[in-house]
Motif scaffolding. Structure first.
Motif, PDB file in Angstrom:
ATOM      1  N   UNK A 189      29.486  33.324  40.800  1.00  0.00           N
ATOM      2  CA  UNK A 189      30.843  32.781  40.949  1.00  0.00           C
ATOM      3  C   UNK A 189      30.944  31.375  40.365  1.00  0.00           C
ATOM      4  N   UNK A 190      29.950  30.559  40.646  1.00  0.00           N
ATOM      5  CA  UNK A 190      29.942  29.189  40.115  1.00  0.00           C
ATOM      6  C   UNK A 190      29.899  29.223  38.585  1.00  0.00           C
ATOM      7  N   UNK A 191      29.063  30.093  38.037  1.00  0.00           N
ATOM      8  CA  UNK A 191      28.961  30.223  36.579  1.00  0.00           C
ATOM      9  C   UNK A 191      30.267  30.711  35.954  1.00  0.00           C
ATOM     10  N   UNK A 192      31.043  31.481  36.684  1.00  0.00           N
ATOM     11  CA  UNK A 192      32.293  32.062  36.176  1.00  0.00           C
ATOM     12  C   UNK A 192      33.530  31.253  36.596  1.00  0.00           C
ATOM     13  N   UNK A 193      33.333  30.040  37.059  1.00  0.00           N
ATOM     14  CA  UNK A 193      34.446  29.236  37.561  1.00  0.00           C
ATOM     15  C   UNK A 193      35.587  29.116  36.553  1.00  0.00           C
ATOM     16  N   UNK A 194      35.285  28.824  35.313  1.00  0.00           N
ATOM     17  CA  UNK A 194      36.337  28.645  34.301  1.00  0.00           C
ATOM     18  C   UNK A 194      37.144  29.927  34.121  1.00  0.00           C
ATOM     19  N   UNK A 195      36.471  31.060  34.114  1.00  0.00           N
ATOM     20  CA  UNK A 195      37.161  32.351  33.974  1.00  0.00           C
ATOM     21  C   UNK A 195      38.044  32.618  35.184  1.00  0.00           C
ATOM     22  N   UNK A 248      49.895  33.873  34.947  1.00  0.00           N
ATOM     23  CA  UNK A 248      50.860  34.698  35.684  1.00  0.00           C
ATOM     24  C   UNK A 248      50.977  36.129  35.152  1.00  0.00           C
ATOM     25  N   UNK A 249      50.390  36.402  34.010  1.00  0.00           N
ATOM     26  CA  UNK A 249      50.479  37.750  33.445  1.00  0.00           C
ATOM     27  C   UNK A 249      49.335  38.657  33.903  1.00  0.00           C
ATOM     28  N   UNK A 250      48.324  38.079  34.547  1.00  0.00           N
ATOM     29  CA  UNK A 250      47.172  38.857  34.976  1.00  0.00           C
ATOM     30  C   UNK A 250      47.225  39.137  36.471  1.00  0.00           C
ATOM     31  N   UNK A 251      46.741  40.338  36.867  1.00  0.00           N
ATOM     32  CA  UNK A 251      46.772  40.729  38.278  1.00  0.00           C
ATOM     33  C   UNK A 251      45.382  40.953  38.858  1.00  0.00           C
ATOM     34  N   UNK A 252      44.447  41.380  38.025  1.00  0.00           N
ATOM     35  CA  UNK A 252      43.120  41.759  38.525  1.00  0.00           C
ATOM     36  C   UNK A 252      42.059  41.280  37.557  1.00  0.00           C
ATOM     37  N   UNK A 253      40.946  40.853  38.130  1.00  0.00           N
ATOM     38  CA  UNK A 253      39.803  40.393  37.342  1.00  0.00           C
ATOM     39  C   UNK A 253      38.559  41.085  37.878  1.00  0.00           C
ATOM     40  N   UNK A 299      51.970  45.373  43.788  1.00  0.00           N
ATOM     41  CA  UNK A 299      52.138  44.306  42.815  1.00  0.00           C
ATOM     42  C   UNK A 299      51.587  42.992  43.338  1.00  0.00           C
ATOM     43  N   UNK A 300      51.794  41.958  42.564  1.00  0.00           N
ATOM     44  CA  UNK A 300      51.321  40.626  42.953  1.00  0.00           C
ATOM     45  C   UNK A 300      52.462  39.822  43.556  1.00  0.00           C
ATOM     46  N   UNK A 301      52.216  38.809  44.316  1.00  0.00           N
ATOM     47  CA  UNK A 301      50.901  38.389  44.795  1.00  0.00           C
ATOM     48  C   UNK A 301      50.408  39.285  45.930  1.00  0.00           C
ATOM     49  N   UNK A 302      49.167  39.184  46.289  1.00  0.00           N
ATOM     50  CA  UNK A 302      48.118  38.322  45.751  1.00  0.00           C
ATOM     51  C   UNK A 302      47.419  38.950  44.556  1.00  0.00           C
ATOM     52  N   UNK A 303      46.686  38.114  43.865  1.00  0.00           N
ATOM     53  CA  UNK A 303      45.820  38.594  42.798  1.00  0.00           C
ATOM     54  C   UNK A 303      44.507  39.043  43.428  1.00  0.00           C
ATOM     55  N   UNK A 304      43.746  39.840  42.676  1.00  0.00           N
ATOM     56  CA  UNK A 304      42.497  40.386  43.201  1.00  0.00           C
ATOM     57  C   UNK A 304      41.365  40.178  42.190  1.00  0.00           C
ATOM     58  N   UNK A 305      40.236  39.722  42.701  1.00  0.00           N
ATOM     59  CA  UNK A 305      39.000  39.637  41.916  1.00  0.00           C
ATOM     60  C   UNK A 305      38.029  40.630  42.531  1.00  0.00           C
ATOM     61  N   UNK A 306      37.611  41.599  41.719  1.00  0.00           N
ATOM     62  CA  UNK A 306      36.660  42.602  42.185  1.00  0.00           C
ATOM     63  C   UNK A 306      35.289  42.286  41.596  1.00  0.00           C
ATOM     64  N   UNK A 307      34.326  42.145  42.476  1.00  0.00           N
ATOM     65  CA  UNK A 307      32.962  41.856  42.055  1.00  0.00           C
ATOM     66  C   UNK A 307      32.217  43.152  41.797  1.00  0.00           C
ATOM     67  N   UNK A 308      31.722  43.293  40.602  1.00  0.00           N
ATOM     68  CA  UNK A 308      30.927  44.459  40.220  1.00  0.00           C
ATOM     69  C   UNK A 308      29.484  43.995  40.015  1.00  0.00           C
ATOM     70  N   UNK A 309      29.056  43.151  40.924  1.00  0.00           N
ATOM     71  CA  UNK A 309      27.740  42.517  40.851  1.00  0.00           C
ATOM     72  C   UNK A 309      26.806  43.236  41.813  1.00  0.00           C
ATOM     73  N   UNK A 310      26.321  44.361  41.407  1.00  0.00           N
ATOM     74  CA  UNK A 310      25.522  45.202  42.285  1.00  0.00           C
ATOM     75  C   UNK A 310      24.157  44.580  42.553  1.00  0.00           C
ATOM     76  N   UNK A 311      23.707  44.739  43.786  1.00  0.00           N
ATOM     77  CA  UNK A 311      22.366  44.328  44.207  1.00  0.00           C
ATOM     78  C   UNK A 311      22.088  42.838  44.051  1.00  0.00           C
ATOM     79  N   UNK A 340      36.554  40.447  46.451  1.00  0.00           N
ATOM     80  CA  UNK A 340      36.043  41.624  47.136  1.00  0.00           C
ATOM     81  C   UNK A 340      35.094  42.438  46.265  1.00  0.00           C
ATOM     82  N   UNK A 341      34.360  43.326  46.909  1.00  0.00           N
ATOM     83  CA  UNK A 341      33.610  44.374  46.223  1.00  0.00           C
ATOM     84  C   UNK A 341      34.381  45.688  46.299  1.00  0.00           C
ATOM     85  N   UNK A 342      35.415  45.720  47.103  1.00  0.00           N
ATOM     86  CA  UNK A 342      36.142  46.932  47.497  1.00  0.00           C
ATOM     87  C   UNK A 342      37.238  47.282  46.497  1.00  0.00           C
ATOM     88  N   UNK A 343      37.105  48.419  45.843  1.00  0.00           N
ATOM     89  CA  UNK A 343      38.099  48.839  44.854  1.00  0.00           C
ATOM     90  C   UNK A 343      39.405  49.316  45.491  1.00  0.00           C
TER      91      UNK A 343
END
Length: 111
Positions: A89-95, A103-108, A67-79, A54-57
């Motif tokens: 997203x493709x470039x950041x696939x490994x991340x 399992x220790x991470x909730x948000x990216x 809490x989790x699940x689900x995990x959340x990925x927030x895109x801060x990719x403006x414009x 999402x872009x939505x904070x």
């Protein structure tokens, strides 16, 4: 790696990233009134083992409340247009993969 794209991300991006991120789904495709509300997206992601993209904070607030699940990925990719966002997203696939498997991470946040 199952990503559920929020309504604020174009559904057209799935066609571009589907080879890199199989099993992606857009919120327009879930069984709910459209556009799907954040709580409905949250519930669907939780019940079906998706990570929300999402872009939505507001999802960060839901994460802190529920809490989790689900995990959340927030895109801060403006414009960025759809093609640029897909390439990010493709470039950041490994991340993204590492985040989902940890399992220790909730948000990216992706910049």
């Amino acid at each position: 790696m199952k990503l559920l794209l929020d309504a604020n991300i174009s559904w057209r991006i799935i066609k571009i990233i589907e080879n890199t991120f199989p099993n992606c789904l857009h919120s327009k495709d879930i069984d709910s009134a459209q556009p799907a509300k954040d709580n409905e997206i949250w519930k669907f992601a939780k019940n079906n083992n998706f990570t929300i993209l999402t872009h939505d904070e507001d999802f960060e607030k839901l994460l802190l409340l529920n809490g989790v699940p689900p995990k959340v990925i927030i895109l801060k990719t403006f414009n960025q247009n759809t093609k640029q966002l897909a390439q990010t997203l493709i470039d950041k696939k490994a991340i993204i993969e590492s985040f989902i498997l940890n399992n220790e991470l909730m948000i990216l946040e992706i910049y």
